[in-house]
Write an enzyme that holds these catalytic residues in place. Structure first.
Site, PDB file in Angstrom:
ATOM      1  N   HIS A 239      -0.616  -5.132  19.252  1.00  0.00           N
ATOM      2  CA  HIS A 239      -0.135  -4.732  17.922  1.00  0.00           C
ATOM      3  C   HIS A 239       0.516  -3.352  18.037  1.00  0.00           C
ATOM      4  CE1 HIS A 239      -0.116  -3.431  13.736  1.00  0.00           C
ATOM      5  NE2 HIS A 239      -0.184  -4.706  13.418  1.00  0.00           N
TER       6      HIS A 239
ATOM      7  N   CYS B 218      -8.319   1.581   6.741  1.00  0.00           N
ATOM      8  CA  CYS B 218      -7.787   2.360   5.616  1.00  0.00           C
ATOM      9  C   CYS B 218      -8.236   1.792   4.267  1.00  0.00           C
ATOM     10  CB  CYS B 218      -6.274   2.428   5.700  1.00  0.00           C
ATOM     11  SG  CYS B 218      -5.482   0.935   5.131  1.00  0.00           S
TER      12      CYS B 218
ATOM     13  N   SER C 183       1.558  -9.884  10.527  1.00  0.00           N
ATOM     14  CA  SER C 183       0.925  -8.828   9.727  1.00  0.00           C
ATOM     15  C   SER C 183      -0.586  -8.916   9.902  1.00  0.00           C
ATOM     16  CB  SER C 183       1.305  -9.004   8.256  1.00  0.00           C
ATOM     17  OG  SER C 183       0.400  -8.310   7.439  1.00  0.00           O
ATOM     18  N   SER C 184      -1.142  -7.917  10.586  1.00  0.00           N
ATOM     19  CA  SER C 184      -2.569  -7.932  10.905  1.00  0.00           C
ATOM     20  C   SER C 184      -3.413  -7.995   9.637  1.00  0.00           C
ATOM     21  CB  SER C 184      -2.901  -6.677  11.721  1.00  0.00           C
ATOM     22  OG  SER C 184      -4.282  -6.514  11.849  1.00  0.00           O
TER      23      SER C 184
ATOM     24  N   GLU D  42       0.561  -0.809  16.186  1.00  0.00           N
ATOM     25  CA  GLU D  42      -0.304   0.335  15.859  1.00  0.00           C
ATOM     26  C   GLU D  42      -1.201   0.685  17.052  1.00  0.00           C
ATOM     27  OE1 GLU D  42      -2.579   0.245  12.127  1.00  0.00           O
ATOM     28  OE2 GLU D  42      -4.062   1.496  13.129  1.00  0.00           O
TER      29      GLU D  42
ATOM     30  N   HIS E  15       3.823   1.706  11.533  1.00  0.00           N
ATOM     31  CA  HIS E  15       2.687   1.445  12.429  1.00  0.00           C
ATOM     32  C   HIS E  15       2.396   2.598  13.376  1.00  0.00           C
ATOM     33  CE1 HIS E  15       4.956  -2.296  11.554  1.00  0.00           C
ATOM     34  NE2 HIS E  15       3.776  -2.675  11.138  1.00  0.00           N
TER      35      HIS E  15
ATOM     36  N   CYS F 213       0.870  -1.178   0.000  1.00  0.00           N
ATOM     37  CA  CYS F 213       0.000   0.000   0.000  1.00  0.00           C
ATOM     38  C   CYS F 213       0.909   1.230   0.000  1.00  0.00           C
ATOM     39  CB  CYS F 213      -0.848  -0.011   1.263  1.00  0.00           C
ATOM     40  SG  CYS F 213       0.207  -0.033   2.735  1.00  0.00           S
TER      41      CYS F 213
ATOM     42  N   THR G  89      -6.251   0.470  11.730  1.00  0.00           N
ATOM     43  CA  THR G  89      -6.477   0.648  10.289  1.00  0.00           C
ATOM     44  C   THR G  89      -6.609  -0.654   9.516  1.00  0.00           C
ATOM     45  OG1 THR G  89      -4.096   0.695   9.957  1.00  0.00           O
ATOM     46  CG2 THR G  89      -5.202   2.833  10.176  1.00  0.00           C
TER      47      THR G  89
HETATM   48  S1  SF4 Z   1      -2.727   2.364   7.359  1.00  0.00           S
HETATM   49 FE1  SF4 Z   1      -3.280   1.301   5.466  1.00  0.00          FE
HETATM   50  S2  SF4 Z   1      -2.171   2.477   3.898  1.00  0.00           S
HETATM   51 FE2  SF4 Z   1      -1.211   2.944   5.866  1.00  0.00          FE
HETATM   52  S3  SF4 Z   1       0.453   1.467   6.102  1.00  0.00           S
HETATM   53 FE3  SF4 Z   1      -1.325   0.612   7.145  1.00  0.00          FE
HETATM   54  S4  SF4 Z   1      -2.263  -0.705   5.587  1.00  0.00           S
HETATM   55 FE4  SF4 Z   1      -0.922   0.699   4.510  1.00  0.00          FE
END
Ligand code: SF4
Length: 335
Positions: free
Chosen positions: A135, A206, A234-235, A137, A85, A20, A176
């Protein structure tokens, strides 16, 4: 005619798949920092959740660490990159206290969720974060606000257990990379229990997560096997396996690369679904198609549900360095 011709196999190749804009940008940031400042460049946490990418960057001179304290005193003048993240606010503060030069590769769409959470809090709301405990993030998003200002909910059961101080002053955001379907269930449960809860101003899951899940959902019915290229941590890749299973793939599995394919368990197959998580390089997708082509007469059938044009520019500090196709060949192939 060859009496032992390989059996036919149709590969439904999902699009969009793989990198992405946020992952692409994060990798570019490390590559450009290495070009501009030379090795080593420190990277806090796996820049994106893919071992192949991490090993490729290590080969170029990146050093991966989990905490800033691991940077030796002699290397305090070296740049340090924060992963896509996102990081708690304490991390840039710590970098500043140590006089480090840092480049924050947090995806702009993760930063957007940080802002949504901060806005809820500014407006006097307790924040509910829908996401997976542990995680990075989630750790980063929770770390935007003071201790106790955010509650993590993973499931509808968590929603049932949550006891707010003021049910009329709640707001939610999400990680996301969640399953669109599962998250809809948790949000529904939140709205039923707390009718006044406020949503973020825009969707937190996202575009890349949504598009990859849509493509897999469309391609999965009738497939004998669905492979998702991605890492176990990897989520978004793990969610794609679940989406494939729910949407009708007979079996779905995560593979990191061709060498992981369990050919004995593959069995007789006529249709294979194939996609890749947002942190998986296209090179690994090519490798998997090539591995099947050695055993089957492969026809690739593109299953494209959207075309992505998102592109997130790198920060000003390294924008003057030219990025060539050769710089990214270790993930994109070619040279
Ligand atoms: S938020 Fe979405 S666009 Fe951004 S790194 Fe994560 S998966 Fe990729």
């Amino acid at each position: 005619m060859n009496a032992r011709a390989n059996p036919p196999l149709t590969i439904r190749l999902c699009g969009p798949r793989g990198f992405c804009a946020g992952v692409d940008r994060a990798i570019q940031i490390v590559v450009l920092a290495l070009k501009k400042f030379g090795a080593p460049v420190y990277v806090r946490h796996e820049i994106v959740h893919n071992r192949y990418v991490v090993d490729g960057l290590k080969a170029k001179g990146a050093i991966f660490i989990e905490e800033l304290s691991e940077i030796p005193a002699a290397d305090r003048d070296r740049p340090v990159v924060f992963s896509a993240h996102g990081v708690p606010k304490s991390v840039p503060a710590d970098a500043e206290a140590r006089n480090l030069f840092y480049l924050d590769a947090t995806c702009p769409l993760v930063s957007k969720v940080h802002k949504q959470a901060m806005r809820h809090q500014r407006l006097g709301r307790h924040v509910l974060l829908i996401g997976h405990a542990g995680h990075p993030e989630v750790i980063g998003t929770m770390g935007q606000l003071p201790e106790g200002a955010v509650t993590l909910v993973e499931t509808e059961e968590d929603v049932a257990r949550f006891e707010p101080l003021d049910p009329a002053a709640l707001g939610f955001v999400t990680q996301t990379t969640l399953s669109v379907e599962d998250t809809a269930g948790v949000i529904r449960a939140l709205r039923e229990r707390f009718p006044d809860i406020r949503a973020p101003a825009a969707e937190s899951i996202c575009y890349a997560t949504t598009n990859r899940q849509d493509a897999v959902r469309e391609a999965a019915p009738g497939t004998d096997l669905f492979l998702i290229v991605g890492a176990p941590n990897s989520s978004n890749s793990r969610r794609l396996v679940e989406v494939a299973e729910r949407a009708g793939a007979r079996r779905a599995a995560l593979v990191q690369r061709a060498a992981d394919i369990d050919w004995d368990a593959t069995g007789p197959i006529a249709t294979l679904g194939l996609s890749a998580g947002a942190s998986a390089p296209e090179l690994l997708v090519d490798e998997i198609i090539a591995a099947f082509a050695e055993r089957y007469a492969v026809t690739v059938d593109p299953a494209v549900t959207a075309v992505e044009t998102e592109n997130f520019p790198v920060m000003r500090a390294i924008r003057d360095v030219e990025l060539t196709p050769a710089d990214m060949a270790f993930v994109n192939g070619g040279s």
